[in-house]
Design a protein around this motif. Structure first.
Motif, PDB file in Angstrom:
ATOM      1  N   ILE B  67      11.897 -38.012 -14.424  1.00 17.41           N
ATOM      2  CA  ILE B  67      12.590 -39.193 -13.923  1.00 17.41           C
ATOM      3  C   ILE B  67      11.712 -40.429 -14.040  1.00 17.41           C
ATOM      4  O   ILE B  67      12.148 -41.484 -14.495  1.00 17.41           O
ATOM      5  CB  ILE B  67      13.038 -38.952 -12.466  1.00 17.41           C
ATOM      6  N   MET B  68      10.430 -40.293 -13.678  1.00 16.43           N
ATOM      7  CA  MET B  68       9.565 -41.472 -13.724  1.00 16.43           C
ATOM      8  C   MET B  68       9.269 -41.912 -15.148  1.00 16.43           C
ATOM      9  O   MET B  68       9.071 -43.100 -15.406  1.00 16.43           O
ATOM     10  CB  MET B  68       8.267 -41.199 -12.959  1.00 16.43           C
ATOM     11  N   VAL B  69       9.254 -40.948 -16.093  1.00 14.94           N
ATOM     12  CA  VAL B  69       9.076 -41.346 -17.497  1.00 14.94           C
ATOM     13  C   VAL B  69      10.227 -42.249 -17.914  1.00 14.94           C
ATOM     14  O   VAL B  69      10.031 -43.275 -18.579  1.00 14.94           O
ATOM     15  CB  VAL B  69       8.979 -40.110 -18.411  1.00 14.94           C
ATOM     16  N   LEU B  70      11.445 -41.902 -17.469  1.00 10.42           N
ATOM     17  CA  LEU B  70      12.601 -42.733 -17.807  1.00 10.42           C
ATOM     18  C   LEU B  70      12.488 -44.117 -17.166  1.00 10.42           C
ATOM     19  O   LEU B  70      12.785 -45.134 -17.794  1.00 10.42           O
ATOM     20  CB  LEU B  70      13.890 -42.054 -17.352  1.00 10.42           C
ATOM     21  N   PHE B  71      12.034 -44.152 -15.899  1.00  4.52           N
ATOM     22  CA  PHE B  71      11.827 -45.437 -15.222  1.00  4.52           C
ATOM     23  C   PHE B  71      10.888 -46.323 -16.037  1.00  4.52           C
ATOM     24  O   PHE B  71      11.184 -47.478 -16.330  1.00  4.52           O
ATOM     25  CB  PHE B  71      11.193 -45.197 -13.837  1.00  4.52           C
ATOM     26  N   ILE B  72       9.751 -45.732 -16.400  1.00  6.57           N
ATOM     27  CA  ILE B  72       8.729 -46.510 -17.110  1.00  6.57           C
ATOM     28  C   ILE B  72       9.238 -46.916 -18.484  1.00  6.57           C
ATOM     29  O   ILE B  72       9.015 -48.038 -18.940  1.00  6.57           O
ATOM     30  CB  ILE B  72       7.433 -45.682 -17.192  1.00  6.57           C
ATOM     31  N   PHE B  73       9.969 -46.019 -19.092  1.00  6.13           N
ATOM     32  CA  PHE B  73      10.607 -46.298 -20.381  1.00  6.13           C
ATOM     33  C   PHE B  73      11.455 -47.560 -20.276  1.00  6.13           C
ATOM     34  O   PHE B  73      11.341 -48.492 -21.075  1.00  6.13           O
ATOM     35  CB  PHE B  73      11.500 -45.095 -20.700  1.00  6.13           C
TER      36      PHE B  73
END
Lengths: 339, 173
Positions: B67-73
């Motif tokens: 989920i956080m990878v998507l946020f940062i993305f």
């Protein structure tokens, strides 16, 4: 209590030393394999047969100037290589290299630790490792780096699904997430007695796993994050000196990790002829199998062209993922019908 | 051993609280997102001290890893300018915030105080596999006692996925 702690520390240090040496010589092996495939000799000047080449490379990299771009985000720029190297190193504590050996009157298990979520632990670390690449791309303040970082995160998210789902089939067979337990279930001489890769649906799962792990480790044909012809060098374009080396080390460590996991899950881990009588053979078999997988990855790197980016994503979502899901259904059915 | 786990608890609890505060204090959304990752990792360490290994690892795989990878993305793709545009402040909401904060604090105090009075149930003695929070116990309870909620949740997520695809689809595709 202290005894166990001391044992852990010694094991960790030994594995760390072996890994760092292995990484150095994998760069050498990579260039040699590339040379053979392209009908060249490869590095052969430094030392006998060129064997001291990694040492020379290391020295050269240490003395290179360490450049931090003035417009970069300095803290994240420095943090990023560590963020990609540390998780890559942390995975190795749960990988079983052998059964048990007796040394100085002590029975020593040839893995640093075992936990009942060993496999998920490795997955957790690989999913954290992507931050190193993403932040390196963003903090460099360079469009090529940013593109590399973005591509890498998209690619890792896409292929992690296929990787995770392909492992579910193995878990259905072994009934445990503990890597030691998984390897123990594949005991026996050679394939026909138990290696997972010789069981009916799992041989296809192995292929899926291997392709997905190539994509996860950013190896060709999936090395889009650092495609030299489009992105200069991708996420580490701006990096130099030891920070660059840290990214390279993380990359080779990930290759070793994925090959080791494939060995443990599908190729019977440390199992092989006479390993029951001579447990010291375990690590040898493990190394041979893992090395075979690593050389295969290199072989693929120099024979297969790179994917285009949209092909890569389509392949991941519309081919790998459905096959992995179908494999789970087939495996579950086979286990249910022929227990 | 008891002492060691107390020290580990204090270190990671402090890390979780401090990084959670940092989420709110940072102006740059990327730093906030990174602080949130630190919070999630510290929480996962706290789960480990409770021997809930499966929950700890899933916390990292799902939240910190996916989920956080998507946020940062998204943050990196939008490339938010360093100078934040002033958000138009709605005066009325500001006055409403004070009573709500009061209610929240009172609620927290109530919960903390009521926990203090109770004695903790002793940890059930059993084999390692039966402990709460391991793969075995969670898998077993998901597929026996909580099968219906589990299936209903998956249908719910499927609906969300289909909805997202319908919304994201461009006309004429």
């Amino acid at each position: 209590m202290t005894n166990i702690l001391v044992e852990w520390v010694i094991k960790t240090v030994v594995i760390l030393l072996i890994l760092v040496t292995a990484v150095a010589y994998l760069t050498f092996l990579e260039r040699k394999v590339m040379g053979w495939i392209q009908l060249r000799v490869g590095p052969n000047r430094v030392g006998p047969l060129g064997l001291l080449q990694p040492l020379a490379d290391g020295l050269k990299m240490i003395f290179k100037e360490d450049i931090i771009p003035s417009q970069s985000n300095k803290w994240l720029y420095i943090l990023a290589p560590a963020l990609s190297l540390v998780p890559a190193l942390m995975t190795f504590i749960v990988i079983p290299y052998g059964s048990e050996i007796t040394l100085f009157g002590r029975t020593i298990e040839l893995h640093v630790t075992r936990m009942n979520v060993g496999l998920l632990y490795i997955f957790a670390l690989t999913s954290v490792g992507v931050y190193g690449i993403v932040l390196a791309g963003w903090s460099s303040n360079n469009k090529y780096s940013l593109m590399g970082g973005l591509r890498s995160s998209a690619q890792m998210i896409s292929y992690e699904l296929a990787l995770g789902l392909s492992i579910v089939s193995v878990l259905l067979y072994s009934g445990s997430l503990d890597l030691v337990e998984i390897v123990n279930k594949q005991g026996g001489w050679l394939g026909h007695t138990g290696w997972n890769v010789f069981r009916f649906p799992l041989m296809f799962v192995f292929i899926i796993f291997y392709i997905a792990s190539l994509a996860e480790t950013n190896r060709t044909p999936f090395d889009l994050p650092e495609a030299d012809s489009e992105l200069v060098a991708g996420y580490h374009t701006e990096y130099s000196s030891m920070k660059f080396v840290m990214f390279q080390m993380a990359e080779y460590l990930n290759l070793i990790t994925s090959s080791s996991i494939a060995t443990a899950l599908f190729l019977g881990g440390w199992n092989g002829p006479f390993v029951g009588r001579l447990p010291i053979l375990g690590p040898v078999y493990f190394a041979i199998k893992a090395l075979a997988l690593i050389v295969t990855a290199m072989w693929i790197r120099y024979t297969v062209p790179r994917f285009r980016y949209d092909q890569l994503m389509r392949f991941g979502w519309t081919t790998m993922l459905p096959i992995a899901i179908i494999n789970i259904i087939i495996t579950a059915t086979v286990i249910l019908l022929f227990p | 051993m008891e002492k060691a786990s107390t020290i580990i608890f204090i270190v990671f609890a402090a890390a979780a609280v401090l990084s959670a505060l940092n989420i709110l204090l940072q102006r740059n959304p990327l730093y906030s997102a990174l602080s949130l990752i630190v919070t999630l990792l510290s929480l996962s360490a706290l789960y480990l001290t409770l021997h809930a290994e499966f929950i700890a690892v899933i916390q990292i795989v799902v939240y910190a890893g996916a989920i956080m990878v998507l946020f940062i993305f998204v943050i990196m793709l939008l490339n938010v300018p360093a100078v934040q545009p002033q958000i138009e402040k709605q005066k009325g909401l500001r006055y409403l915030a004070i009573p709500f904060a009061g209610i929240l604090i009172a609620e927290t105090f109530y919960v903390v105080l009521s926990i203090g009075k109770r004695t903790m149930p002793s940890v059930p003695v059993g084999t390692e596999a039966q402990a709460v929070g391991t793969t075995w116990s969670i898998g077993t309870s998901l597929f026996t006692d909580y099968l219906l909620p589990f299936e209903v949740t998956s249908v719910l997520i499927l609906m969300a996925v289909v909805g997202a695809m319908v919304l994201a689809r461009r006309e004429g595709d």
